[in-house]
Design an enzyme around this catalytic site. Structure first.
Site, short mmCIF file in Angstrom:
data_model
loop_
_atom_site.label_atom_id
_atom_site.label_comp_id
_atom_site.label_asym_id
_atom_site.label_seq_id
_atom_site.Cartn_x
_atom_site.Cartn_y
_atom_site.Cartn_z
N GLU A 1 -9.83 1.50 4.90
CA GLU A 1 -9.64 2.71 4.09
C GLU A 1 -10.99 3.20 3.53
O GLU A 1 -11.28 4.40 3.59
CB GLU A 1 -8.66 2.36 2.98
CG GLU A 1 -8.36 3.44 1.98
CD GLU A 1 -7.43 2.91 0.86
OE1 GLU A 1 -6.44 2.22 1.17
OE2 GLU A 1 -7.73 3.17 -0.32
N LYS B 1 -3.97 -7.02 3.79
CA LYS B 1 -4.10 -5.91 2.83
C LYS B 1 -5.57 -5.65 2.50
O LYS B 1 -6.01 -4.50 2.38
CB LYS B 1 -3.32 -6.19 1.55
CG LYS B 1 -3.49 -5.14 0.45
CD LYS B 1 -2.89 -3.80 0.83
CE LYS B 1 -3.32 -2.61 -0.02
NZ LYS B 1 -3.35 -2.76 -1.44
N SER C 1 0.83 -1.21 0.00
CA SER C 1 0.00 0.00 0.00
C SER C 1 0.86 1.24 0.00
O SER C 1 1.92 1.28 0.60
CB SER C 1 -0.93 0.05 1.21
OG SER C 1 -1.67 1.27 1.17
N GLY C 2 0.37 2.26 -0.67
CA GLY C 2 1.09 3.52 -0.71
C GLY C 2 0.94 4.21 -2.05
O GLY C 2 1.46 5.30 -2.26
N HIS D 1 -7.00 -3.80 5.34
CA HIS D 1 -6.47 -2.42 5.25
C HIS D 1 -7.35 -1.62 4.29
O HIS D 1 -7.77 -0.50 4.60
CB HIS D 1 -5.02 -2.44 4.77
CG HIS D 1 -4.51 -1.09 4.35
ND1 HIS D 1 -4.81 -0.55 3.11
CD2 HIS D 1 -3.78 -0.15 4.99
CE1 HIS D 1 -4.27 0.66 3.02
NE2 HIS D 1 -3.64 0.92 4.15
N ASN D 2 -7.65 -2.17 3.14
CA ASN D 2 -8.43 -1.44 2.15
C ASN D 2 -9.88 -1.25 2.60
O ASN D 2 -10.46 -0.20 2.36
CB ASN D 2 -8.39 -2.16 0.80
CG ASN D 2 -7.05 -1.97 0.11
OD1 ASN D 2 -6.05 -1.67 0.76
ND2 ASN D 2 -7.01 -2.15 -1.19
#
Ligand code: 2AM
Length: 460
Positions: free
Chosen positions: A190, A183, A129-130, A186-187
């Protein structure tokens, strides 16, 4: 050449990550299906005085990798990855390492892990991510799978990751496909963060009648406090931006239909599949989906014509919902970790989200500390500090929701967060009546509060 590592797939992420790796002093070889992009990449790198080694075929790339061979895939998730892995396996030998850095559905990775095991090839499914800039100058890596393979690439990942202070935003996540799963969560988180911020913007716009300049100032101020984060930062910058084509602010010219690439949907599928509710994330995903019905929304708004002091309450409410939303995502991670024996360290995961990735925020330090105090913490907001904060800020959240509701401003993520909180902190819920109804019409039986066993009643 004896390359330290190879990379396949030279779209923007792959291009930037290969330059990142080269600029950290590693020899990197690259391959792309379409060779023209390889040529492009080498040229762009040259302009920055970086040497990248390009190969026309996968076989050539493999031949030029130091053993154990290591290759990172950054190509379109799904069948393209299977196709490439099958090709790589023609050239790779025992102990060589494949790292998939795409946003892959975790069960696809589990099949690939099995396939690679047959050839004793080590596999890592790694969340990255980034965005584009992160890939180039430091991102958050979430690698899971072979621990042996992780140790082989650890140095590269640590050097290429974002740093918070001196700590690199990477850690070994766990076995199997846990890197993809983390991940994905994480999304999902987000999505929730973004929707809560968007709703806050909307409330101030329509109830407080703030213009974009004032809105930007509020978010900028909030970014200096407990909400300090990348997403709040880009929000105030977005609100400052002028349109190039008209006299207006750009944000007012952007169509209110939001796209999605699938990781939010996956989080919901998992949430539903495992029975671990994430209603804030669900509200965020639904909001994106509802937004697509623009014509219908216009029509319906004509039928139900609606009219479109609380600034500090809003700050409190937003923060409160953020804690509630992270509680949901981390609870889903905790449950899947138990079931799949991944032994995820949730505090460590919060730490590597601290920099590089999209949800980076100072707030994450406190999550790390909460799990340091109690690694078995069941719900994040049961941590004493978070619990006290929610207690203090809850009146603000209730006030914001009631004002928004009476004024017809839709704020699904705020509402879903409060509903979740109220349910999961209630000793008694209305579901006894649901059970009675199910037993009434379908003889589904029910359990009793006062004695063991399954009961069925002849209701009529
Ligand atoms: P391309 O440049 O040849 O299109 C993102 O789409 C990246 O995935 C691109 O580098 C693209 O290569 C690559 N990609 C997509 N499908 C692929 C496939 N079936 N095989 C190899 N690479 C693929």
């Amino acid at each position: 050449e004896e390359c330290d590592i190879g990379l396949i797939g030279l779209a923007v992420m792959g291009q930037n990550l290969s330059m990142n790796i080269a600029s950290n002093g590693f020899k990197i070889g690259v391959f792309n299906r379409t060779y023209a992009k390889t040529v492009d990449t080498l040229e762009i790198a040259k302009k920055e005085n970086l040497t990248i080694y390009g190969y026309k075929t996968l076989e050539e790339l493999s031949k030029n990798l130091k053993k154990p061979r290591k290759v990172i895939l950054l190509i379109k998730a799904g069948p393209a990855v299977d196709e490439n892995i099958n090709n790589i396996l023609k050239y790779f030998e025992k102990g060589d390492i494949i790292i998939d850095g795409g946003n892959e559905w975790y069960l696809n990775s589990e099949k690939r892990i099995e396939l690679c095991k047959e050839k004793n090839v080590e596999y890592i499914a790694m969340g990255v991510s980034g965005g584009e800039l992160g890939a180039r100058y430091g991102c958050s890596f979430m690698p899971g799978g072979s621990k042996y393979a992780y140790d082989c690439i650890r140095d590269i990942l640590e050097k290429c990751s974002a740093k918070v202070g001196t700590s690199p935003c990477v850690t070994y996540i766990g076995s199997g496909s846990s890197g993809n799963y983390v991940k994905m969560i994480h999304n999902g988180i987000e999505y929730g963060d973004m929707q809560l911020i968007a709703e806050s913007y909307f409330l101030m716009k329509y109830i407080l009648k703030y213009d974009n300049k004032k809105l930007s100032q509020v978010f900028k101020k909030w970014n200096e406090g407990i909400l300090n984060s990348y997403l709040i930062e880009i929000t105030y910058k977005i609100l400052e931006k002028k349109d190039d084509l008209t006299e207006n602010d750009l944000v007012d010219m952007i169509m209110d239909i939001a796209g999605a690439k699938g990781t939010g949907k996956w989080t919901m599928l998992e949430s539903v599949e495992r029975g671990i509710p994430c209603p804030t994330i669900c509200a965020a995903l639904d909001a994106r989906n509802i937004s697509s019905f623009m014509g219908l929304r216009n029509k319906a708004s004509n039928v139900f014509k609606t009219v479109l002091d609380i600034e500090n309450d809003l700050l409190n409410a937003l923060y409160c919902c953020k804690i509630i939303s992270y509680t949901q995502g981390l609870f889903l991670l905790k449950k899947v970790s138990e079931e799949k024996k991944w032994d995820l360290d949730l505090g460590e995961i919060a730490r590597i989200w601290r920099g590089g990735c999209i949800i980076r925020a100072v707030f994450l330090d406190r999550i790390t500390n909460a799990y340091k105090n109690n690694k078995d913490l069941e719900l994040l907001f049961l941590n004493e500090e978070f619990a006290n904060e929610i207690k203090n800020k809850l009146p603000s959240l209730r006030k914001v929701i009631s004002i928004a509701t009476t004024r017809s401003v839709p704020i699904p993520a705020f509402s879903a967060s409060l509903a979740y909180f109220q349910m999961i902190t209630s000793q008694r819920l209305c579901l006894n009546l649901i059970q009675a109804q199910r037993d009434y019409f379908g003889s589904h039986t029910y359990k009793r509060l006062d004695r063991e066993g399954d009961y069925h009643t002849i209701w009529e």
